[in-house]
Design a protein around this motif. Structure first.
Motif, PDB file in Angstrom:
ATOM      1  N   GLU A 157      -1.841   8.089  -1.565  1.00 43.30           N
ATOM      2  CA  GLU A 157      -3.215   8.550  -1.791  1.00 43.30           C
ATOM      3  C   GLU A 157      -3.226   9.964  -2.361  1.00 43.30           C
ATOM      4  O   GLU A 157      -2.489  10.846  -1.917  1.00 43.30           O
ATOM      5  CB  GLU A 157      -3.989   8.522  -0.472  1.00 43.30           C
ATOM      6  N   ARG A 198      -4.450   2.213  -1.866  1.00 38.29           N
ATOM      7  CA  ARG A 198      -4.469   0.762  -1.732  1.00 38.29           C
ATOM      8  C   ARG A 198      -3.724   0.097  -2.882  1.00 38.29           C
ATOM      9  O   ARG A 198      -3.741   0.590  -4.013  1.00 38.29           O
ATOM     10  CB  ARG A 198      -5.904   0.222  -1.714  1.00 38.29           C
ATOM     11  N   ASP A 230       0.814  -1.217   0.000  1.00 40.35           N
ATOM     12  CA  ASP A 230       0.000   0.000   0.000  1.00 40.35           C
ATOM     13  C   ASP A 230       0.846   1.265   0.000  1.00 40.35           C
ATOM     14  O   ASP A 230       0.430   2.288  -0.557  1.00 40.35           O
ATOM     15  CB  ASP A 230      -0.927   0.001   1.220  1.00 40.35           C
ATOM     16  N   CYS A 234      -2.065  -0.286  -8.319  1.00 38.61           N
ATOM     17  CA  CYS A 234      -2.711   0.641  -7.391  1.00 38.61           C
ATOM     18  C   CYS A 234      -4.191   0.788  -7.712  1.00 38.61           C
ATOM     19  O   CYS A 234      -4.590   0.805  -8.882  1.00 38.61           O
ATOM     20  CB  CYS A 234      -2.036   2.005  -7.450  1.00 38.61           C
ATOM     21  N   GLU A 235      -4.978   0.891  -6.665  1.00 36.89           N
ATOM     22  CA  GLU A 235      -6.391   1.211  -6.856  1.00 36.89           C
ATOM     23  C   GLU A 235      -6.504   2.697  -7.171  1.00 36.89           C
ATOM     24  O   GLU A 235      -5.830   3.537  -6.565  1.00 36.89           O
ATOM     25  CB  GLU A 235      -7.186   0.874  -5.599  1.00 36.89           C
TER      26      GLU A 235
END
Length: 393
Positions: A137, A151, A132, A163-164
């Motif tokens: 982010e 995430r 992560d 990666c999300e």
């Protein structure tokens, strides 16, 4: 005495002086001079007047307008889109009919995309991750599709993941097309209307034959049978450019259509014709490179019954047509004619100078020729010496 001297100098301004010609009985130099004269005359007549039309005034500031229209229908059937019927309003971009237009021949669709969270594509290097912490982010994925959520999505602990991201999901499917979906696009036709004007001569014309016969526009362009037909089959255009349409249809390409107007207005209105040339522009040589082809992406947006927005993403391949117009018109004018004749006569003087140099400095009897050639200068010098001796006495 001084006054009469000044008066003599002033009156000498109105004297007419002519050249003295000497006939040199030398056959070699004579033949050389005649050959030079014939060469200059041939240059003036053959190149300056017949080829370059040096007797005409030119106008290369052509004003041009191009209007295009395409016709043809194709049907595609894919798992993503189902059965679709493609008309000109679907495969021509932009649809207004301009000098630069794009015809869709192939496409890849990613249907029903919605804003949300999903995994980045594995083909995006900046989106790959192992934990992560690799997915900060709020940070954009370089050359990717969205913003990282923080995430890392992996299939198992031992493998790398992606990666999300917050984006239009699912992300675009990336794969190379195998064949053109609009395979019969080579049978589409493009109708090119070109209006030109040469403002200097107030001359205007169109590439469309002036006739009231409606059946005329059912023709297909052929440089021998129908040179004045403005309707071109797309497959024939690429063939004349030296390429196969089906090879271009899969990954796209760019074709240049050159309309050349060479108008000799001395011959009349009916002798001003358009000449067409076709070339492929997305490759510099006949060899295939990674730069060849042409594609771009566009979307279609929708809303469902609940008011939610979604879209279909299309990566479209096709042929980009760039229509270019050049031209030149000419008409007889006395000024360029006089300039061309004058420059030719000036070249004749070069022949005289060249032959004189041979007689003076190369031929064996050059000394005798120099005595004859510069007789006037020697006589003037002798007269000046005689006057000086009289004054001294």
């Amino acid at each position: 005495m001084a006054a009469s001297g000044w008066k003599g100098r002033i009156l000498s301004l109105f004297d007419y002086k002519t050249e003295k010609y000497i006939v040199a009985k030398n056959k070699k130099v004579g033949i050389l001079y005649r050959l030079f004269q014939l060469s200059i005359i041939g240059y003036i007549i053959g190149w300056v007047f017949l080829t370059r039309k040096g007797y005409q005034e030119k106008d290369e500031a052509i004003q041009s307008t191009v209007i295009t229209k395409l016709k043809g229908v194709s049907v595609t059937n894919t798992s993503a889109s189902g059965v679709l019927v493609w008309g000109p309003e679907d495969y021509v971009i932009p649809p207004q009919g301009e000098a630069v237009l794009f015809v869709v021949t192939n496409f890849l669709e990613t249907p029903n995309q919605k804003l949300g969270y999903c995994a980045e594509s594995t083909k995006v290097l900046d989106g790959l991750c192992h934990k992560d912490e690799d997915c900060i982010e709020g940070k954009l994925v370089k050359a990717g599709h969205g913003i990282r959520s923080g995430r890392c999505i992996r299939s198992d602990e031992n493998s790398n993941g992606t990666c999300e991201i917050f984006a239009w999901c699912p992300v675009e499917r990336r794969f190379k097309p195998q064949s053109a979906l609009l395979a019969n696009a080579e049978n589409f036709t493009i109708y090119i209307k070109n209006f030109i004007k040469f403002p200097k001569f107030k001359f205007s014309k169109s590439n469309i034959l002036e006739t009231t016969n409606v059946s005329y526009l059912t023709c297909r362009y052929d440089e021998k049978l129908h040179p004045y037909c403005p309707i071109f089959r797309l497959g024939d255009i690429t063939t004349r450019a030296g390429h196969n349409f089906n090879d271009m249809a899969t990954f796209g390409g760019s074709i240049g259509i050159q309309i050349q107007w060479e108008c000799d207005l001395d011959k009349g209105y009916s002798e001003c014709h358009p000449q067409y040339e076709f070339s492929r522009q997305d490759i510099a040589t006949s060899n295939k490179t990674i730069a060849m082809g042409f594609n771009f992406r566009h979307t279609r947006y929708y809303k469902n019954a609940a008011g939610e927005s979604y879209r279909s993403l299309f990566k479209v391949y096709g042929v980009r047509f760039n229509i270019m117009v050049n031209g030149r018109a000419g008409m007889f004018n006395i000024v360029p004619t006089a300039i061309s004749v004058g420059s030719g006569l000036a070249l004749m003087g070069v022949g005289i100078f060249f032959c004189d140099m041979i007689l003076l400095y190369i031929m064996k009897n050059g000394t005798a020729y120099r005595e004859r050639k510069f007789e006037g200068s020697q006589q003037t010098s002798a007269e000046g010496n005689h006057e000086k001796s009289c004054l001294a006495s």
